[in-house]
Design an enzyme around this catalytic site. Structure first.
Site, PDB file in Angstrom:
ATOM      1  N   GLU A 262       0.892  -1.160   0.000  1.00  0.00           N
ATOM      2  CA  GLU A 262       0.000   0.000   0.000  1.00  0.00           C
ATOM      3  C   GLU A 262       0.927   1.206   0.000  1.00  0.00           C
ATOM      4  OE1 GLU A 262      -1.119   3.277   1.479  1.00  0.00           O
ATOM      5  OE2 GLU A 262      -1.517   2.169   3.327  1.00  0.00           O
ATOM      6  N   CYS A 301      -1.234   8.876   2.927  1.00  0.00           N
ATOM      7  CA  CYS A 301      -1.094   8.297   1.585  1.00  0.00           C
ATOM      8  C   CYS A 301      -2.349   8.525   0.753  1.00  0.00           C
ATOM      9  CB  CYS A 301      -0.769   6.808   1.683  1.00  0.00           C
ATOM     10  SG  CYS A 301      -1.888   5.888   2.753  1.00  0.00           S
TER      11      CYS A 301
END
Length: 525
Positions: A262, A301
């Protein structure tokens, strides 16, 4: 403030007496803790997980492990203030800390609740029933059939985490992994590992988890990845560059060890052409951009890095955002009037500054970069503060914002002409974790989402109706997928029980219906 000597928790004991790297407060640069210089025997760590950890885990079933997750969430919730006090030194405000700390315990609660859909006992999960009954007929008479089952892999999960969420980052990976029956070895990013170490100390002190279920690495991973075998898994959160390097570790490739990444991504938000400056949705768009820039000082993120706006409304959006950002008080996150804290470290501050310099080429500075920027608070001169910075790239097609990410309170406005160009600009991110479309028009939503879903892990359609309960563009929720294609890593975390399935071994089983019923616990008419 006293300086802590951090330790790793390996093979049932705390290791680390020799100080190594100094970890400094993001607020004032004072030393918060030291990592340790003691060598970790990763062979011992894996052996302990595979023997003591797995043996203890095999004595539990899905429901028992769910009960432990719930008990642990309660235990940590009662001691959250101990974590909040350290969280400030990562640069996080109280609100930012809530996302990290209580978001982490909330994820434990969520996965404990999801277990009601799992088998009431044992560790075999039958994926049926199927359309024609519990099993798939494979012969003319029905004497031979097949189905799918999920079982614990019998290996170890290595979780490598980023610096921005030192509590949630560990817990959101641990919850589904523990429910899947795998012991874990967690490795937090060094810069904020002092908070993760505190978390693991609390977990260890609780006595709730089976011994060997969770180990902690403070520092590097050494030869750990080279020692893994076919039963193990690796999950990673961090930069796309680091993910690319780790993914091709020869041992992981040779043994086909699952690697879930991720990574950071160049997420976008689109203001649809149907939204005018007089609409409520216009203000919602501005608020969403500003929130994603300033929450966790933009160190997410999922944060919005590119804001796509109809060309004839770009200046109006820029003016509104400038006005809103000017009201954002930046400084010591312990102060009640502060709305944005610091970046996690001085090195992060320098990295963001370097990337902003690149992004400023071919862009106007709408807000930020002023020499008069002065964060509030005593002794903050040595802190890792960075002023919210909004750029405007009037020629967006070749701008660096499609390739370069400043992992901080930075976003770039981009004008577009027609929704086709907006979708094309969104795709230049080459794969994203999250995207937002602000629109009032269902036809526009249908068209845009259908196209953008191919390159996004999660998409939010925001209007005045959804706004009342919206959790926001950047919120990763236990029940929804967290991950994305391409630059975003190509992985998948959370997403409810799908995350548990991904951490288990799926196998097809064939036999007579009676035999399959005995194995799966199904009833055959």
């Amino acid at each position: 403030m006293s300086t802590a000597q951090l330790q790793s928790y390996i093979a049932g004991r705390w290791i680390g007496s020799q100080p190594a790297q100094a970890l400094r407060s993001a607020i004032d640069g004072a030393v918060v803790a030291h990592t340790h210089d003691d060598t970790i025997d990763f062979g011992e760590a894996l052996q302990y997980a595979r023997s003591t950890g797995l043996a203890a885990m095999r004595q539990t079933d899905f429901q028992q492990r769910a009960g432990m997750l719930k008990a642990l969430a309660k235990y940590l919730g009662e001691r959250k203030e101990e974590m909040y006090q350290l969280s400030f030194h990562t640069g996080a405000t109280r609100t930012d800390g809530w996302v990290d700390i209580e978001g982490g315990t909330g994820t434990l609660f969520a996965y404990a609740s999801m277990a009601k859909e799992l088998p009431k006992s044992g560790n075999l999960w039958h994926e049926g029933p199927h359309q024609n009954g519990p099993f798939i007929p494979l012969g003319k008479t029905g004497a031979f059939a097949g189905t799918h089952v999920l079982v614990p892999r019998g290996g170890v999960a290595v979780h490598i985490n980023a610096f921005n969420f030192p509590v949630w980052g560990l817990l959101e990976k641990f919850a589904p992994t523990f429910l899947a029956g795998m012991p874990c070895i967690g490795k937090p990013a060094t810069a904020t590992s002092f908070l993760t170490e505190k978390l693991v100390r609390l977990i260890n002190e609780s006595g709730i988890l089976p011994e060997g279920a969770l180990q902690l690495i403070v520092g590097g991973t050494g030869d750990l990845l080279d020692r893994l075998d076919v039963r193990d898994v690796v999950t990673f959160t961090g930069s796309a560059d680091t993910a690319a390097k780790l993914r091709v570790t020869p041992n992981l490739v040779a043994k086909s060890i699952p690697f879930n990444a991720e990574a950071d991504s160049l997420n976008c938000a689109i203001l649809a052409p149907d939204v005018t400056a007089d609409d409520e949705e216009f203000d919602l768009f501005v608020k969403e951009i500003a929130r994603e820039m300033t929450q966790k000082a933009g160190q997410k993120c999922t944060a919005i890095r590119r804001a796509l706006v109809p060309a004839d409304r770009i200046d109006a959006v820029a003016a509104k955002l400038k006005e809103r950002l000017a009201k954002t008080t930046v400084g010591d996150p312990r102060l009640e009037n502060v709305r944005m804290g610091a970046l996690a470290s001085k090195s992060q501050q320098a990295d963001v500054a370097e990337r902003v310099a690149t992004l400023r080429q071919g862009a106007e500075v709408v807000f930020g970069g002023g020499e008069d920027f002065a964060p509030v608070g005593d002794g903050v001169g040595e802190g890792a503060f960075f002023q919210p910075t909004l750029l405007l790239a009037r020629d967006p097609q070749g701008h660096a914002a499609h390739d370069v990410e400043a992992f901080g309170p930075v976003s770039t406005l981009m004008p577009y002409n027609g929704i086709d160009e907006a979708v094309s600009l969104a795709a230049k991110g080459q794969g994203s974790l999250a995207g937002t479309l602000v629109t009032k028009d269902a036809a526009t939503a249908t068209r845009v989402i259908t196209e953008m879903a191919a390159l996004h892990g999660r998409l939010q359609i925001l209007d005045r109706v959804a706004a009342a309960e919206s959790t926001g563009h950047g919120s990763a929720l236990p029940y929804l997928k967290h991950g994305g294609p391409g630059r975003a890593g190509g992985g998948e975390e959370l997403g409810g029980l799908r995350a548990v399935k991904h951490l288990m071994q799926r196998a097809a089983v064939q036999g007579s219906p009676a035999m399959l019923a005995a194995v799966t616990g199904e009833t055959v008419a």
